[in-house]
Scaffold this active site. Structure first.
Site: not given
Length: 353
Positions: A172, A199, A292
């Site tokens: 991310s 992401h 995540d």
């Protein structure tokens, strides 16, 4: 003080777009605009003078563009930078370079109140600014145009009894730059496919793939449903789609529901990889905010797969790798400069690299 609003510097050459961004930011009492820059030169000067919590950075600006301004800010007065860009090809590629220069995130420029997505886009922008303003930006990785500093050769990791059949990577915040560095150091002969969940704002996945192609010899593309996963190829999750693996070694691109708010989701990918490859799975959790991937890593660990997590010192944000390490699920914690050698060593003596 802790409850004071976050201080935002807006860098945007278009008066109309600048006014819109200022209005969007000011709609949240947790944010305040402390300065407005009309070009990159002003952005650097105001960042030095005002010491904002965060800078929103346009890409195409007169006198100095957003890429160079980001480089200067990260060198002279390290401050969280979020690129706010159009979906024009030239801007996308420069935005990717700005991520490598130190920007934390890239977002699509809001289209205006007449757009049906305006409220959602505005809320996403404000939420991103609040999250990224908390990131401590104190380090920059050296550019590969400079001679790399010598680093000790790490000891070889324990040999896994099962040769990995796939590498699944999740990232991310800070991920694009980490991926660029990793791919720049992997050999063309890397013997298995690499799947990536990064992401990133909708609309930028293809641009990210194009940019990562310039990192090194491995082909990089946005994954297509059903295509065969080829050795030494890198497959990115498409915009707003999960990425996984079908049992016969083909890519699975899915519109299944988001997992804990994420699509693509690292957990979805790791679960899919665990089902398809079991103990031949190798997961890598790179720098990123949030959790995540944690539950997917738990399943992959239970299936006998191997898990590597980026270390805290080389991570921009030690969220995603940190929770995996904290849950005692990582077999190894690896600094980014050592990661390529760790991955290639997993195949030595087994017909691989």
């Amino acid at each position: 003080m802790k409850n004071d609003p976050l201080r935002i510097l807006v860098a945007e050459d278009s008066p109309t777009a600048r006014r819109l961004l200022v209005e969007i930011v000011r709609a949240d009492p947790a944010l305040t605009v402390v300065g407005e820059a009309r070009d990159g030169v002003e952005a650097v000067e105001l960042a030095q003078r005002l010491r904002p919590s965060l800078v929103t950075m346009d890409i195409q600006m007169p006198r100095m563009d957003g890429l160079e301004a980001t480089r200067r800010i990260m060198t002279e007065v390290p401050t969280p930078v979020v690129v706010v860009s159009t979906l024009v090809e030239r801007d996308i590629q420069t935005s990717m370079a700005a991520l490598r220069a130190g920007a934390l995130a890239v977002l699509q420029k809001p289209l205006g109140p007449e757009s049906p997505d305006f409220d959602a886009d505005s809320r996403r922008l404000r939420d991103t600014l609040k999250a990224m303003a908390e990131v401590k930006v104190v380090r920059r990785w050296p550019d590969r145009t400079a001679p790399p500093a010598p680093v000790p050769t790490p000891p070889a990791p324990p040999v896994s009894p099962t040769r990995p059949g796939v590498v699944a990577l999740a990232a991310s915040t800070g991920g694009p730059a980490a991926l660029f560095r990793l791919l720049s150091e992997l050999p063309a002969s890397f013997p298995v496919p690499l799947l990536v969940v990064q992401h990133i704002a909708i609309g930028f996945s293809e641009g990210l793939a194009q940019w990562l192609r310039t990192a090194g010899p491995l082909p990089v593309k946005v994954a297509e449903d059903g295509e065969p996963l080829l050795p030494g190829h890198v497959y990115l999750a498409p915009d707003d789609r999960h990425l996984g693996v079908r049992g016969e070694g083909r890519a699975e691109v899915s519109r299944a529901a988001p997992v804990n708010g994420f699509r693509p989701s690292a957990t979805w990918m790791f679960r899919s990889v665990a089902r398809a490859y079991g103990p031949a799975s190798l997961a890598v959790i790179l720098t990123g905010m949030g959790q995540d991937g944690l539950e997917g890593v738990r399943e992959l660990h239970g299936a006998g797969g191997r898990i590597l997590a980026q270390d805290e010192q080389s991570s921009v944000v030690y969220g995603m790798p940190g929770v995996v390490v904290g849950a005692n699920l990582a077999h190894e914690v690896v600094a980014l400069p050592d990661l390529a050698s760790r991955l290639t060593s997993a195949f030595r003596g087994s017909g691989g690299v």
